[in-house]
Motif scaffolding. Structure first.
Motif: not given
Length: 109
Positions: A54-64
């Motif tokens: 889970g990544d409800p706040f999209g932190l992986r997307r922000a990092a990428l």
């Protein structure tokens, strides 16, 4: 509404600080990088980094996104992402300690 204005001020402050460090690239890319680092830093400190699926706040997307902007913008070749992350951490309304910065950096790279 006030939260949005505060966040916009933080993003502008981060972008301005990075621009004055002789890394003034395209303004749009600079603001986009500042926005992603602000989101990543602020949310990592307040709600934590994702550890499972889970990544409800999209932190992986922000990092990428931050990595992609940095990599794809030739004007940012000399810009240290570690320095940019430190600038974003310094602009947060909550304290971002050294341990938290390390964990965010580890997540980012």
């Amino acid at each position: 509404m006030r939260h949005t204005a505060d966040r916009a001020d933080r993003v502008a402050t981060i972008a301005l600080a990075l621009a004055t460090d002789e890394h003034a690239g395209p303004r749009g890319a600079l603001v986009a990088l500042a926005d992603r680092l602000d989101s990543l830093t602020g949310l990592a400190v307040t709600v934590g980094l994702p550890s499972g699926r889970g990544d409800p706040f999209g932190l992986r997307r922000a990092a990428l996104g931050a990595i992609a902007i940095h990599r794809d913008t030739p004007a940012f070749a000399r810009l240290s992402l570690a320095h940019a992350l430190s600038v974003a951490a310094a602009c947060q309304p909550v304290e971002v300690g050294g341990g938290a910065r390390y964990h965010i950096w580890d997540f980012l790279v």
